[in-house]
Design a protein around this motif. Structure first.
Motif, PDB file in Angstrom:
ATOM      1  N   UNK A   9       0.978  -1.033   0.012  1.00  0.00           N
ATOM      2  CA  UNK A   9      -0.011   0.104  -0.004  1.00  0.00           C
ATOM      3  C   UNK A   9       1.029   1.334  -0.162  1.00  0.00           C
ATOM      4  N   UNK A  10       0.774   2.146  -0.875  1.00  0.00           N
ATOM      5  CA  UNK A  10       1.678   3.210  -0.918  1.00  0.00           C
ATOM      6  C   UNK A  10       1.392   4.381   0.405  1.00  0.00           C
ATOM      7  N   UNK A  11       2.494   4.628   0.767  1.00  0.00           N
ATOM      8  CA  UNK A  11       2.211   5.674   2.094  1.00  0.00           C
ATOM      9  C   UNK A  11       1.731   6.808   1.761  1.00  0.00           C
ATOM     10  N   UNK A  12       0.599   7.410   2.617  1.00  0.00           N
ATOM     11  CA  UNK A  12      -0.010   8.711   2.213  1.00  0.00           C
ATOM     12  C   UNK A  12       0.898   9.697   1.928  1.00  0.00           C
ATOM     13  N   UNK A  13       0.745  10.478   1.149  1.00  0.00           N
ATOM     14  CA  UNK A  13       1.766  11.570   0.829  1.00  0.00           C
ATOM     15  C   UNK A  13       1.256  13.076   1.454  1.00  0.00           C
ATOM     16  N   UNK A  14       1.813  13.309   2.635  1.00  0.00           N
ATOM     17  CA  UNK A  14       1.590  14.357   3.616  1.00  0.00           C
ATOM     18  C   UNK A  14       2.154  15.562   2.701  1.00  0.00           C
ATOM     19  N   UNK A  15       1.676  16.616   2.586  1.00  0.00           N
ATOM     20  CA  UNK A  15       2.291  17.732   2.033  1.00  0.00           C
ATOM     21  C   UNK A  15       2.905  18.723   3.411  1.00  0.00           C
ATOM     22  N   UNK A  16       4.348  18.417   3.661  1.00  0.00           N
ATOM     23  CA  UNK A  16       4.879  19.345   4.598  1.00  0.00           C
ATOM     24  C   UNK A  16       5.708  20.362   4.252  1.00  0.00           C
ATOM     25  N   UNK A  17       5.611  21.523   4.425  1.00  0.00           N
ATOM     26  CA  UNK A  17       6.451  22.487   4.106  1.00  0.00           C
ATOM     27  C   UNK A  17       7.866  22.100   4.639  1.00  0.00           C
ATOM     28  N   UNK A  18       8.930  22.447   3.839  1.00  0.00           N
ATOM     29  CA  UNK A  18      10.333  21.903   4.426  1.00  0.00           C
ATOM     30  C   UNK A  18      10.818  23.040   5.468  1.00  0.00           C
ATOM     31  N   UNK A  19      10.260  24.297   5.355  1.00  0.00           N
ATOM     32  CA  UNK A  19      10.748  25.153   6.074  1.00  0.00           C
ATOM     33  C   UNK A  19      10.759  24.821   7.764  1.00  0.00           C
ATOM     34  N   UNK A  20       9.581  24.664   8.278  1.00  0.00           N
ATOM     35  CA  UNK A  20       9.517  24.582   9.677  1.00  0.00           C
ATOM     36  C   UNK A  20      10.436  23.312  10.084  1.00  0.00           C
TER      37      UNK A  20
END
Ligand code: MTE
Ligand code: MO
Length: 180
Positions: A9-20
């Motif tokens: 099952x592919x891992x869910x793709x969270x969109x986390x901003x790189x900066x924090x």
């Protein structure tokens, strides 16, 4: 390894901003560096080696093997402690011999000798007492057996003072001597 790759099952793709995330990593690294710095400051000394210092200046270090090479004496004494009477036959070296081995100026330049054990037990002596002919010894064996360290291993040293029958100022597990 996977016989049926379709089951993955592919891992869910969270969109986390790189900066924090980046900032948090930097902060954590900073905290780690800070803690290791304080750790070094309060560095735990090891039994079997004595550091001699004056203020922040380290005058020298001597290991139990080096102490054993100095002229050894045996000293019989009975310690009258709260635990009752205990008979000893210590093997060691006069403390002034240890100082002279490190630097003959030590006994002339300092008046107080503060001894510290690995458990932070602290005791004090005057240099005059150390220079008395049959009083203060750095010992490493008792009744022919190596003194045991705080954790029960062999190879530790202890200060004994023949003119002190009660033993309170005898510093066990000696790791540091501070001179004043
Ligand atoms: N490092 C260290 N040395 C110490 C102590 C201690 O708690 N820690 N107690 C002192 C006291 S109060 C006495 S009576 C003697 C006890 O000697 P013993 O360990 O041979 O029984 O050690 C002295 N040296
Ligand atoms: Mo004691």
């Amino acid at each position: 390894m996977n016989k049926n790759p379709k089951e993955i099952v592919p891992l869910p793709q969270y969109r986390i901003s790189n900066k924090p995330v980046f900032i948090i990593i930097i902060i954590l690294l900073f905290v780690i560096i800070l803690f290791s710095y304080f750790n070094l400051q309060g560095e735990k000394l090891e039994e079997g080696r004595i550091r001699v210092k004056a203020g922040d200046h380290i005058i020298g270090e001597i290991t139990i093997d080096e102490v054993k090479k100095l002229p050894a004496v045996n000293k019989k004494l009975v310690i009258n402690s709260t635990a009752g009477l205990s008979k000893h036959n210590f093997t060691g070296v006069a403390l002034y011999e240890v100082f002279n081995q490190m630097d003959p100026a030590i006994v002339k330049n300092y008046k107080r000798v503060i001894t510290r054990g690995v458990d932070n037990y602290v005791s004090g002596l005057n240099m005059e007492e150390v220079l008395e002919s049959n009083n203060v010894f750095l010992v490493y064996a008792d009744n022919g057996k190596a003194l045991k360290s705080k954790s029960g291993r062999e190879g530790t040293m202890r200060i004994i003072i023949l003119n002190d029958p009660y033993g309170q100022r005898f510093t066990n597990y000696l790791v540091e001597i501070e001179l004043e």
